[in-house]
Motif scaffolding. Structure first.
Motif, PDB file in Angstrom:
ATOM      1  N   GLU A 111       0.857  -1.179   0.000  1.00 23.51           N
ATOM      2  CA  GLU A 111       0.000   0.000   0.000  1.00 23.51           C
ATOM      3  C   GLU A 111       0.895   1.231   0.000  1.00 23.51           C
ATOM      4  O   GLU A 111       1.776   1.378   0.848  1.00 23.51           O
ATOM      5  N   GLY A 112       0.696   2.093  -0.958  1.00 23.38           N
ATOM      6  CA  GLY A 112       1.509   3.304  -1.039  1.00 23.38           C
ATOM      7  C   GLY A 112       1.454   3.897  -2.433  1.00 23.38           C
ATOM      8  O   GLY A 112       0.643   3.502  -3.282  1.00 23.38           O
ATOM      9  N   ARG A 113       2.336   4.867  -2.681  1.00 23.82           N
ATOM     10  CA  ARG A 113       2.371   5.574  -3.958  1.00 23.82           C
ATOM     11  C   ARG A 113       3.409   4.967  -4.893  1.00 23.82           C
ATOM     12  O   ARG A 113       4.555   4.738  -4.490  1.00 23.82           O
TER      13      ARG A 113
ATOM     14  N   TRP B 255       1.366   9.411 -11.040  1.00 21.13           N
ATOM     15  CA  TRP B 255       1.414   8.947  -9.668  1.00 21.13           C
ATOM     16  C   TRP B 255       0.060   8.386  -9.261  1.00 21.13           C
ATOM     17  O   TRP B 255      -0.983   9.007  -9.518  1.00 21.13           O
TER      18      TRP B 255
ATOM     19  N   TYR C  57      -2.013   6.056  -6.015  1.00 19.45           N
ATOM     20  CA  TYR C  57      -2.002   5.417  -4.692  1.00 19.45           C
ATOM     21  C   TYR C  57      -2.593   4.032  -4.893  1.00 19.45           C
ATOM     22  O   TYR C  57      -3.743   3.889  -5.323  1.00 19.45           O
TER      23      TYR C  57
ATOM     24  N   VAL D 250      -3.393  10.103  -8.116  1.00 22.57           N
ATOM     25  CA  VAL D 250      -3.101  11.150  -7.130  1.00 22.57           C
ATOM     26  C   VAL D 250      -2.098  12.154  -7.703  1.00 22.57           C
ATOM     27  O   VAL D 250      -1.376  12.818  -6.949  1.00 22.57           O
TER      28      VAL D 250
END
Length: 602
Positions: A175-177, A189, A191, A210
């Motif tokens: 989980e993240g960018r 970009w 998420y 995002v």
């Protein structure tokens, strides 16, 4: 039911033995001649009613048949036995499977509806990295026309991030960018959240765009850096202006001594004439230093917005030779000026900075060889003109067009060229502040910039500044001629001892009574013996009392005096605050003696 022959009985025996499904046998008139045991069991007492409703199509294909609450599939085949023709009808009860299929179909429909309505991109991935399914949001975010094109891709074509691909193969979670790749090859970009199931080893990648959030965060970081840099620059400029004020006061003192010597020595000696030239050069250098701090403050606090009426043809001709030298011998410089006069309201030094910066960028893009054209013309916009960086309202404009035939600007860089600290130059060759400052200066004077460029096709910058009629009222520059002061008693408050000494001596030479103080706390002692002071000149930023408190103390102790506030940086907020407390005027450091005398003559 007709009576069966021996042949019929033989058929019945074969059918009853080898076909457990319900079986009906009809003659060539479609009359029922036989029903096996399973048929009688299912349709007891209703066989005669069923026969007319049966779908009697031959050809080896099943046909669906609904009877009350049951569902059957029928298969019809013609059989010739001896001279008789029979139609054998085999029925298969599919009621359970039919309802199960309907349930699954409804579930699939609900799943697909839910899958596609989620406002988050969803990709169903196999452990081998194959896209198995994609919802409509994912299709749109990734720039594809339909999901079937996505289903033909491998995860490497969508997810450039190696770490995420490795987690997918290992069945891990994340989980993240990360950056994802669109159909056109551009990245953005996102998420993402990766969830892998141990059952069937399928993975679901959920993601949302995002890019705007990342851009906003970057702009916030830039704004914070600019704010810090602005505070630092403003502080440096303020302190530098304080030092320049000492030099300005010293220069004014020398000028007064020069004038006195000139009066005493007629005709003036060669040494006096030489001194006059030196003083003039010092005066010009001080003006340049003041212009430099103006530029620092312009960037730090958004500009001083000092406007003068400028005739653009005359203005541009002044720095033509400098422009040619700046571009270098290998670059041809072409200048196209309008036939008649065109006027704008702007600050000359700031406008020079704009052109020098654009010419420097053009020179760097050319690599030492090429052409640069500066064209100036009038343009009237009947309607508003939209640009990526803002809007140009309808009206009359003077357009400054700078064109080069250099390497051009890449499409991905073009939207960012006016962002502070954004540069495509090598480290150490660009700060990323040049075009950002240009943009800020142009916007300060109610203008706008248009840019056209493509790789290998050069670049064109058009600066639109509102046209002035040539009759606008602009602040008149204060004369450098020394005026006769009406005010005779002056109090100067400043924490720079050298400034106090030089300014006091210069004013005393003009016959004025002068008192000085290096801090506001000493004013009460002066009030008793110098209470009828007519003018107070105070530095707004000094150690000890704040500018507001110092100004209040001055108004209390010297209620009849005119108060002039001086500072290395006179912001609009400072002026509003000081005027509300009774300030009569303002002097921006470094100020000259003749500027101070203007307040004494009124």
């Amino acid at each position: 039911m007709p009576k069966m022959t021996e042949a019929d009985a033989r058929i019945e025996y074969l059918v009853a033995r080898h076909l457990p499904e319900p079986v009906l046998v009809l003659d060539d008139q479609k009359a029922l001649v036989f029903a096996n045991g399973r048929a009688k069991e299912l349709f007891s007492g209703q066989l005669e009613e069923i026969v007319p409703t049966l779908p009697l199509w031959t050809g080896g294909r099943y046909r669906r048949f609904f009877w009350k609450r049951r569902v059957f599939e029928t298969l019809c085949e013609e059989v010739r036995h001896q001279s008789s023709l029979y139609l054998i009808v085999i029925l298969r009860d599919i009621t359970a499977s039919y309802h199960l299929q309907s349930f699954l179909s409804d579930s699939e429909s609900h799943y697909r509806e839910l899958f596609n309505s989620v406002p988050v991109g969803l990709l169903l991935l196999s452990p081998e990295g194959q896209v198995k399914d994609a919802n409509e949001t994912a299709v749109g975010l990734l720039g594809y026309r339909s999901s079937w094109k996505l289903k033909r891709l491998s995860v490497e074509q969508v997810v450039p991030d190696l770490k995420l691909r490795n987690l997918l193969r290992e069945g891990g979670s994340f989980e993240g960018r990360v950056q994802l790749r669109r159909a056109d090859g551009a990245t953005f970009w996102a998420y993402v959240k990766l969830i892998c199931s141990s059952v069937g080893r399928r993975c679901l990648l959920a993601f949302m765009d995002v890019s705007q959030l990342v851009a906003a965060e970057e702009r916030l970081q830039v704004a914070q850096r600019l704010e810090t840099l602005g505070r630092l620059a403003a502080g440096v400029a303020h302190d530098f202006n304080n030092v320049l004020t000492i030099f300005a006061s010293g220069l004014e003192f020398l000028k007064l001594r020069y004038l006195q010597a000139k009066e005493e020595c007629r005709p003036p000696s060669s040494s006096l004439l030489e001194m006059a030239g030196i003083l003039e050069k010092m005066d010009q250098g001080l003006d340049r230093a003041r212009s430099l701090t103006d530029r620092i403050l312009f960037f730090a606090r958004g500009g001083l917005k000092k406007k003068e009426l400028i005739e653009v043809g005359e203005f541009v001709r002044r720095f033509t030779d400098i422009s040619r030298a700046l571009l270098g011998p290998g670059v041809a410089f072409h200048l196209e000026l309008p036939e008649g006069p065109l006027y704008i309201l702007a600050d000359p030094s700031s406008l020079e900075h704009v052109f020098y910066n654009l010419l420097t960028n053009a020179r760097d893009a050319l690599g030492g060889e090429g052409e640069v054209r500066l064209r100036i013309y009038r343009q009237y916009l009947a309607t508003d003109k939209r640009l990526p960086w803002g809007e140009i309202p309808a009206g009359g404009y003077v357009v400054f067009e700078v064109t080069d035939n250099g390497c051009g600007i890449a499409a991905e860089d073009l939207p960012h060229i006016f962002e502070p600290f954004y540069t495509t130059k090598e480290p150490g060759k660009g700060t990323g502040l040049g075009l950002a400052t240009v943009f800020q200066i142009v916007r300060t004077f109610d203008g706008q910039i248009e840019v056209e460029s493509a790789p290998g096709k050069g670049a064109t910058f058009r600066i639109y500044l509102p046209e002035a009629s040539g009759r606008e009222k602009v602040p008149e520059a204060s004369s450098k001629k020394t005026v006769s002061p009406r005010i005779r008693k002056v109090l100067i408050i400043d924490d720079e001892e050298s400034l106090l000494e030089l300014m006091a001596q210069s004013l005393k030479d003009l016959g004025l009574e002068v008192q000085v103080a290096s801090k506001c706390e000493a004013l009460s002692r002066l009030a008793s013996r110098f209470g009828d002071v007519e003018l107070v000149v105070m530095d707004y930023y000094m150690p000890g009392l704040s500018g507001k408190d110092c100004l209040r103390e001055i108004r209390r102790l010297f209620p009849r005096a005119k108060v002039v506030v001086s500072s290395g940086y006179l912001s609009e907020e400072l002026k509003e605050e000081a005027q509300a407390l009774g300030a009569s005027g303002f002097l921006r450091k470094p100020y000259r003696l003749h500027e101070l005398l203007q307040f004494m003559a009124t």
